[in-house]
Design an enzyme around this catalytic site. Structure first.
Site, PDB file in Angstrom:
ATOM      1  N   ARG A  11       0.872  -1.177   0.000  1.00 25.51           N
ATOM      2  CA  ARG A  11       0.000   0.000   0.000  1.00 25.51           C
ATOM      3  C   ARG A  11       0.912   1.231   0.000  1.00 25.51           C
ATOM      4  O   ARG A  11       1.891   1.272   0.740  1.00 25.51           O
ATOM      5  CB  ARG A  11      -0.941   0.033   1.221  1.00 25.51           C
ATOM      6  CG  ARG A  11      -1.998  -1.054   1.203  1.00 25.51           C
ATOM      7  CD  ARG A  11      -3.032  -0.859   2.315  1.00 25.51           C
ATOM      8  NE  ARG A  11      -3.954   0.242   2.021  1.00 25.51           N
ATOM      9  CZ  ARG A  11      -4.787   0.768   2.920  1.00 25.51           C
ATOM     10  NH1 ARG A  11      -4.760   0.321   4.170  1.00 25.51           N
ATOM     11  NH2 ARG A  11      -5.605   1.753   2.587  1.00 25.51           N
ATOM     12  N   GLN A  36     -14.678   2.505   7.790  1.00 31.14           N
ATOM     13  CA  GLN A  36     -13.830   2.272   8.969  1.00 31.14           C
ATOM     14  C   GLN A  36     -14.424   2.944  10.210  1.00 31.14           C
ATOM     15  O   GLN A  36     -14.253   2.469  11.328  1.00 31.14           O
ATOM     16  CB  GLN A  36     -12.413   2.807   8.741  1.00 31.14           C
ATOM     17  CG  GLN A  36     -11.590   2.026   7.737  1.00 31.14           C
ATOM     18  CD  GLN A  36     -11.653   2.581   6.344  1.00 31.14           C
ATOM     19  OE1 GLN A  36     -12.706   3.083   5.916  1.00 31.14           O
ATOM     20  NE2 GLN A  36     -10.573   2.494   5.596  1.00 31.14           N
ATOM     21  N   ASP A  76      -1.815   9.356   7.728  1.00 27.76           N
ATOM     22  CA  ASP A  76      -1.008   8.348   7.047  1.00 27.76           C
ATOM     23  C   ASP A  76       0.347   8.870   6.614  1.00 27.76           C
ATOM     24  O   ASP A  76       1.274   8.077   6.377  1.00 27.76           O
ATOM     25  CB  ASP A  76      -1.792   7.800   5.853  1.00 27.76           C
ATOM     26  CG  ASP A  76      -3.015   7.030   6.323  1.00 27.76           C
ATOM     27  OD1 ASP A  76      -4.060   7.664   6.546  1.00 27.76           O
ATOM     28  OD2 ASP A  76      -2.908   5.807   6.517  1.00 27.76           O
ATOM     29  N   ASN A 112      -4.483  11.797   4.740  1.00 24.85           N
ATOM     30  CA  ASN A 112      -5.320  10.942   5.572  1.00 24.85           C
ATOM     31  C   ASN A 112      -6.475  10.423   4.737  1.00 24.85           C
ATOM     32  O   ASN A 112      -6.594  10.738   3.546  1.00 24.85           O
ATOM     33  CB  ASN A 112      -5.813  11.716   6.809  1.00 24.85           C
ATOM     34  CG  ASN A 112      -6.368  10.795   7.883  1.00 24.85           C
ATOM     35  OD1 ASN A 112      -5.722   9.826   8.272  1.00 24.85           O
ATOM     36  ND2 ASN A 112      -7.565  11.085   8.348  1.00 24.85           N
ATOM     37  N   LYS A 113      -7.340   9.625   5.382  1.00 22.25           N
ATOM     38  CA  LYS A 113      -8.434   9.005   4.644  1.00 22.25           C
ATOM     39  C   LYS A 113      -9.240  10.018   3.846  1.00 22.25           C
ATOM     40  O   LYS A 113      -9.498  11.135   4.332  1.00 22.25           O
ATOM     41  CB  LYS A 113      -9.346   8.288   5.643  1.00 22.25           C
ATOM     42  CG  LYS A 113     -10.494   7.525   5.069  1.00 22.25           C
ATOM     43  CD  LYS A 113     -10.072   6.493   4.028  1.00 22.25           C
ATOM     44  CE  LYS A 113      -9.010   5.582   4.530  1.00 22.25           C
ATOM     45  NZ  LYS A 113      -8.272   4.850   3.458  1.00 22.25           N
TER      46      LYS A 113
HETATM   47  C1  LIG Z   1      -3.658   5.455  13.040  1.00 22.99           C
HETATM   48  S1  LIG Z   1      -3.491   5.536  11.336  1.00 22.99           S
HETATM   49  C2  LIG Z   1      -5.127   5.471  10.835  1.00 22.99           C
HETATM   50  C3  LIG Z   1      -5.313   5.958   9.424  1.00 22.99           C
HETATM   51  O1  LIG Z   1      -5.247   4.859   8.512  1.00 22.99           O
HETATM   52  C4  LIG Z   1      -6.472   4.791   7.832  1.00 22.99           C
HETATM   53  O2  LIG Z   1      -6.365   4.356   6.522  1.00 22.99           O
HETATM   54  P1  LIG Z   1      -6.741   2.810   6.167  1.00 22.99           P
HETATM   55  O3  LIG Z   1      -7.948   2.448   6.960  1.00 22.99           O
HETATM   56  O4  LIG Z   1      -6.964   2.856   4.675  1.00 22.99           O
HETATM   57  O5  LIG Z   1      -5.510   2.010   6.543  1.00 22.99           O
HETATM   58  C5  LIG Z   1      -7.003   6.204   7.887  1.00 22.99           C
HETATM   59  O6  LIG Z   1      -6.399   7.041   6.949  1.00 22.99           O
HETATM   60  C6  LIG Z   1      -6.661   6.566   9.304  1.00 22.99           C
HETATM   61  O7  LIG Z   1      -6.654   7.919   9.623  1.00 22.99           O
END
Ligand SMILES: CSC[C@H]1O[C@H](OP(=O)(O)O)[C@H](O)[C@@H]1O
Length: 372
Positions: free
Chosen positions: A84, A201, A242, A252-253
């Protein structure tokens, strides 16, 4: 010490929770090989920047168990790194493990890599505990500022996006760490939980985490946050991260940027919680951060529990409709009120990032017992 998110069982097998089945089923998966580790990261059975990094480091250790040669080491490093692209913690953890094992004779590499993966896990749990402390101080100060205009006992209303809780890390979480601490201290809090399409999530993981700890929360659709902020029902937003670029821009997401815009328009604090390992000084700004494009099926199908209890995906987009599915976005530093790290809260700017990195280096030196 291994945390609840990752554990080594009585047979010495690495195990973690399959996050794609939560909140309806809590099932562990075994990570017995580098292939298992990479597959778990790609499929998001394992997700969350710090946890992705830790499982990447364990994948390297498992690869070296099978073949400790230079060629195998570099091939595994490259293969895991490609799992990723956006969360820099994967590269950070793989580089840390590589620095530890590359100079060693091949026969010593597997054990050293395992030791480094364990250390990465312990360090992350400790970092997040400290993020919780610094973040809790920030939130308590906000609550005191608001108190004169609030009824006694009124909760602090926080909004969060995606899942930056304990299950995204080795323990405690990042954005949720301060919230858990306030709740433990009987400080009234309430969390608006963005569902976070398309992988949900927030609805599936953050809501599950908060419910398990008894933290008051309300799940909302992603597009409701702006209205709630305008209505005065949100006191601050706090999210995970991230990758932080050298100038303080934050990846971030997907959807985070829109929340930051709404928070700024409403004059509300917008904080980003992350360990210093999430800072990428090689990314000059947010435009340098690779944005993962994920499978269209995440958008065309919604996954949930049917009436008979089975978990299934149902189609929600017409056949043939083109789909775009960027997994992350970039929030410009100007919209970020502060970076909440294990070394304190830093300004989201080039100067603030430099200070956070310096604090991280000093911290590492202290931990390693190296004279400063
Ligand atoms: C504590 S890092 C969490 C961060 O990761 C998530 O992405 P994903 O669910 O795609 O791995 C999301 O960006 C969160 O803020």
């Amino acid at each position: 010490m291994m945390s609840r998110t990752l554990r080594i069982d009585e047979d010495g097998v690495l195990r973690t929770i399959d996050q794609t089945l939560l909140p309806f089923e809590r099932r562990e998966i075994a990570l017995r090989s580098v292939e298992d580790c990479r597959r778990a990261i790609v499929s998001m059975q394992v997700r969350g920047a710090p946890l992705i990094g830790a499982v990447g480091a364990w994948g390297l250790a498992l690869a070296l168990r099978d073949d400790p040669s230079d060629a195998a080491l570099h091939e595994a490093w490259r293969w895991l790194l490609g799992a990723r692209p956006t969360a820099v913690n994967l590269r950070w953890a793989l580089d840390r493990a590589m620095r530890r094992v590359a100079p060693l004779p091949p026969a010593q590499r597997a054990q050293a890599a395992r030791g480094e993966a364990m250390a990465i896990c312990d360090d992350d749990a400790d970092c997040n505990r400290r993020i919780g402390e610094h973040g809790a101080a920030l939130l308590e100060a906000l609550r005191e500022r608001l108190a004169p205009n609030r009824r006694a006992g009124a909760p602090l209303n926080l909004l969060t996006h995606c899942n930056a809780g304990r299950i995204a890390t080795l323990d405690h979480g990042t954005a949720l760490a301060p919230i858990y601490l306030l709740h433990q201290r009987d400080v009234p809090v309430h969390v608006w939980v963005d569902e976070t399409r398309p992988r949900n999530q927030g609805a599936s993981l953050t809501a599950w985490e908060l419910a398990e700890r008894g933290v008051p929360h309300t799940v909302i659709v992603d597009n409701a946050g702006g209205l709630l902020m305008r209505q005065g029902r949100v006191d601050a937003a706090i999210v995970g991260c991230d990758r932080v670029a050298a100038n303080g821009d934050v990846a971030n997401k997907i959807g985070t940027y829109l929340k930051a815009l709404a928070a700024r328009d409403c004059g509300l604090p917008f904080w980003v919680a992350c360990p210093v390992s999430t800072i990428d000084p090689q990314a000059v700004d947010g435009d340098a951060v690779p944005i993962e494009e994920r499978d269209a099926r995440e958008v065309t199908h919604a996954t949930g529990r049917l009436a008979d209890g089975t978990i299934a995906a149902v189609q929600v987009v017409p056949d043939g409709s083109p789909v775009a599915n960027p997994g992350f976005d970039v929030t410009p530093a100007r919209l970020v009120g502060g970076l909440v790290t294990e070394h304190g809260v830093f300004e989201a700017s080039a100067e603030g990032v430099a200070r956070a990195l310096a604090a991280g280096l000093a911290g590492t030196a202290r931990t390693a017992g190296i004279a400063r």
